[in-house]
Scaffold this motif. Structure first.
Motif, PDB file in Angstrom:
ATOM      1  N   SER A  73       0.828  -1.215   0.000  1.00  0.00           N
ATOM      2  CA  SER A  73       0.000   0.000   0.000  1.00  0.00           C
ATOM      3  C   SER A  73       0.861   1.263   0.000  1.00  0.00           C
ATOM      4  CB  SER A  73      -0.906   0.028   1.232  1.00  0.00           C
ATOM      5  OG  SER A  73      -1.698  -1.119   1.273  1.00  0.00           O
ATOM      6  N   LEU A  74       1.954   1.253   0.762  1.00  0.00           N
ATOM      7  CA  LEU A  74       2.840   2.418   0.830  1.00  0.00           C
ATOM      8  C   LEU A  74       3.462   2.720  -0.528  1.00  0.00           C
ATOM      9  CD1 LEU A  74       4.718   1.724   4.200  1.00  0.00           C
ATOM     10  CD2 LEU A  74       2.987   3.481   3.779  1.00  0.00           C
ATOM     11  N   ARG A  75       3.691   1.677  -1.291  1.00  0.00           N
ATOM     12  CA  ARG A  75       4.341   1.841  -2.598  1.00  0.00           C
ATOM     13  C   ARG A  75       3.523   2.723  -3.524  1.00  0.00           C
ATOM     14  NH1 ARG A  75       6.207  -2.429  -6.986  1.00  0.00           N
ATOM     15  NH2 ARG A  75       7.768  -1.105  -7.905  1.00  0.00           N
ATOM     16  N   VAL A  76       2.209   2.719  -3.324  1.00  0.00           N
ATOM     17  CA  VAL A  76       1.325   3.534  -4.159  1.00  0.00           C
ATOM     18  C   VAL A  76       1.470   5.017  -3.814  1.00  0.00           C
ATOM     19  CG1 VAL A  76      -1.103   3.968  -4.729  1.00  0.00           C
ATOM     20  CG2 VAL A  76      -0.311   1.631  -4.377  1.00  0.00           C
ATOM     21  N   VAL A  77       1.789   5.313  -2.557  1.00  0.00           N
ATOM     22  CA  VAL A  77       1.776   6.691  -2.070  1.00  0.00           C
ATOM     23  C   VAL A  77       3.172   7.316  -1.967  1.00  0.00           C
ATOM     24  CG1 VAL A  77       1.034   8.158  -0.139  1.00  0.00           C
ATOM     25  CG2 VAL A  77      -0.302   6.146  -0.743  1.00  0.00           C
ATOM     26  N   TYR A  78       4.159   6.525  -1.563  1.00  0.00           N
ATOM     27  CA  TYR A  78       5.484   7.067  -1.261  1.00  0.00           C
ATOM     28  C   TYR A  78       6.546   6.581  -2.245  1.00  0.00           C
ATOM     29  CZ  TYR A  78       3.233   8.169   3.185  1.00  0.00           C
ATOM     30  OH  TYR A  78       2.387   8.636   4.144  1.00  0.00           O
ATOM     31  N   ASP A  79       7.652   7.321  -2.297  1.00  0.00           N
ATOM     32  CA  ASP A  79       8.794   6.980  -3.129  1.00  0.00           C
ATOM     33  C   ASP A  79       9.476   5.726  -2.581  1.00  0.00           C
ATOM     34  OD1 ASP A  79      10.706   7.968  -5.306  1.00  0.00           O
ATOM     35  OD2 ASP A  79      12.057   7.686  -3.586  1.00  0.00           O
ATOM     36  N   GLU A  80       9.908   4.835  -3.465  1.00  0.00           N
ATOM     37  CA  GLU A  80      10.526   3.568  -3.050  1.00  0.00           C
ATOM     38  C   GLU A  80      11.737   3.765  -2.144  1.00  0.00           C
ATOM     39  OE1 GLU A  80      11.409   1.234  -6.491  1.00  0.00           O
ATOM     40  OE2 GLU A  80       9.288   0.901  -6.935  1.00  0.00           O
ATOM     41  N   LEU A  81      12.571   4.754  -2.440  1.00  0.00           N
ATOM     42  CA  LEU A  81      13.752   5.000  -1.620  1.00  0.00           C
ATOM     43  C   LEU A  81      13.353   5.352  -0.193  1.00  0.00           C
ATOM     44  CD1 LEU A  81      16.801   5.324  -1.296  1.00  0.00           C
ATOM     45  CD2 LEU A  81      16.558   7.686  -2.087  1.00  0.00           C
ATOM     46  N   ASN A  82      12.335   6.175  -0.031  1.00  0.00           N
ATOM     47  CA  ASN A  82      11.877   6.557   1.304  1.00  0.00           C
ATOM     48  C   ASN A  82      11.271   5.367   2.044  1.00  0.00           C
ATOM     49  OD1 ASN A  82      12.693   9.241   0.881  1.00  0.00           O
ATOM     50  ND2 ASN A  82      10.785   9.681  -0.181  1.00  0.00           N
ATOM     51  N   ILE A  83      10.605   4.480   1.310  1.00  0.00           N
ATOM     52  CA  ILE A  83      10.065   3.264   1.930  1.00  0.00           C
ATOM     53  C   ILE A  83      11.213   2.369   2.393  1.00  0.00           C
ATOM     54  CG2 ILE A  83       8.694   1.177   1.571  1.00  0.00           C
ATOM     55  CD1 ILE A  83       7.052   2.777  -0.498  1.00  0.00           C
ATOM     56  N   LEU A  84      12.234   2.225   1.552  1.00  0.00           N
ATOM     57  CA  LEU A  84      13.408   1.410   1.921  1.00  0.00           C
ATOM     58  C   LEU A  84      14.074   1.943   3.183  1.00  0.00           C
ATOM     59  CD1 LEU A  84      15.079   0.656  -1.521  1.00  0.00           C
ATOM     60  CD2 LEU A  84      14.155  -1.009   0.097  1.00  0.00           C
ATOM     61  N   ILE A  85      14.218   3.259   3.283  1.00  0.00           N
ATOM     62  CA  ILE A  85      14.834   3.860   4.472  1.00  0.00           C
ATOM     63  C   ILE A  85      13.952   3.606   5.695  1.00  0.00           C
ATOM     64  CG2 ILE A  85      15.538   6.035   5.551  1.00  0.00           C
ATOM     65  CD1 ILE A  85      16.343   6.987   2.682  1.00  0.00           C
ATOM     66  N   GLY A  86      12.626   3.737   5.532  1.00  0.00           N
ATOM     67  CA  GLY A  86      11.692   3.460   6.627  1.00  0.00           C
ATOM     68  C   GLY A  86      11.780   2.011   7.087  1.00  0.00           C
ATOM     69  N   ILE A  87      11.902   1.086   6.136  1.00  0.00           N
ATOM     70  CA  ILE A  87      12.063  -0.332   6.476  1.00  0.00           C
ATOM     71  C   ILE A  87      13.356  -0.526   7.256  1.00  0.00           C
ATOM     72  CG2 ILE A  87      12.558  -2.620   5.489  1.00  0.00           C
ATOM     73  CD1 ILE A  87      10.586  -1.897   3.201  1.00  0.00           C
ATOM     74  N   LEU A  88      14.451   0.055   6.776  1.00  0.00           N
ATOM     75  CA  LEU A  88      15.751  -0.072   7.426  1.00  0.00           C
ATOM     76  C   LEU A  88      15.711   0.460   8.857  1.00  0.00           C
ATOM     77  CD1 LEU A  88      18.779  -0.768   7.276  1.00  0.00           C
ATOM     78  CD2 LEU A  88      19.156   1.566   6.476  1.00  0.00           C
ATOM     79  N   LEU A  89      15.126   1.633   9.068  1.00  0.00           N
ATOM     80  CA  LEU A  89      15.036   2.210  10.414  1.00  0.00           C
ATOM     81  C   LEU A  89      14.257   1.294  11.355  1.00  0.00           C
ATOM     82  CD1 LEU A  89      14.426   5.967   9.516  1.00  0.00           C
ATOM     83  CD2 LEU A  89      16.513   4.958  10.482  1.00  0.00           C
ATOM     84  N   ASN A  90      13.176   0.721  10.868  1.00  0.00           N
ATOM     85  CA  ASN A  90      12.399  -0.201  11.694  1.00  0.00           C
ATOM     86  C   ASN A  90      13.186  -1.457  12.016  1.00  0.00           C
ATOM     87  OD1 ASN A  90       9.405   0.376  12.399  1.00  0.00           O
ATOM     88  ND2 ASN A  90       9.739   1.363  10.429  1.00  0.00           N
ATOM     89  N   LEU A  91      13.930  -1.967  11.053  1.00  0.00           N
ATOM     90  CA  LEU A  91      14.703  -3.186  11.282  1.00  0.00           C
ATOM     91  C   LEU A  91      15.833  -2.960  12.290  1.00  0.00           C
ATOM     92  CD1 LEU A  91      14.730  -4.683   7.699  1.00  0.00           C
ATOM     93  CD2 LEU A  91      13.569  -5.604   9.714  1.00  0.00           C
TER      94      LEU A  91
END
Length: 190
Positions: free
Chosen positions: A124-142
């Motif tokens: 769902s996030l992929r539809v709204v946000y830039d992939e790079l920003n999603i990747l950074i968000g995933i990394l921070l959570n991990l």
């Protein structure tokens, strides 16, 4: 393009869906059963699942003729089983002596960290946000997930047996509610 507002939003959304703090009783239960938590392995497998799903999720589901709702319902059932174990203090999924150490994958990496809720949220996030920003968000959570997993022995000492028993049941009910919500949302949409 890096957008700190998007990164912050994605990070918070994923943090609330992953809910590693709410999973602490499950993590401690695995620690007691297995003797140790393989934090690195669980984090790496979760990262692979999340990043793969970011880029290939819809294609993988389409390959098997599945939709996001079916995937989410399957994850909800696994969450339901784990929650029932926590609430009732029983074991529904029997330990397989040959599978010792596999708890880093099930239920830790999937469905608790990178479960159906997390993976469908990433789609769902992929539809709204830039992939790079999603990747950074995933990394921070991990990174946060890894810290919690690494401190599981310390958390067990701080919480103690009686605190753990209470937390296990309380978070079991919360986990059950999350499973029911995922199920209800995807079986009875709208």
């Amino acid at each position: 393009m890096i957008d700190f507002k998007e990164i912050f939003s994605v990070t918070l959304i994923l943090f609330s869906v992953i809910d590693i703090l709410g999973s602490i009783p499950v993590v401690i239960g695995i620690l007691k059963r297995e003797g140790r938590i393989q934090a690195e392995r669980a984090t790496i497998i979760s990262a692979l699942l999340m990043v793969s799903f970011l880029y290939l999720g819809q294609s993988i589901l389409n390959l098997f003729g599945l939709d996001v709702a079916s995937f989410a319902v399957a994850g909800a059932i696994v969450i339901f089983i784990v929650a029932m174990e926590m609430i009732l203090g029983i074991t529904l999924i029997k330990d397989d002596p040959q599978a010792r150490g596999s708890s880093s994958i099930v239920p830790l990496a999937f469905p608790l960290i990178a479960g159906a809720g997390t993976l469908t949220t990433i789609l769902s996030l992929r539809v709204v946000y830039d992939e790079l920003n999603i990747l950074i968000g995933i990394l921070l959570n991990l990174v946060f997930v890894y810290i919690v997993l690494r401190s599981s022995s310390w958390l067990e000492r701080v919480i103690g047996n009686s605190g753990f028993a209470v937390l296990r049941r309380v978070f079991g009910v919360i986990l059950l509610a999350i499973g029911v919500k995922i199920f209800k949302t995807n079986v009875f949409p709208g």
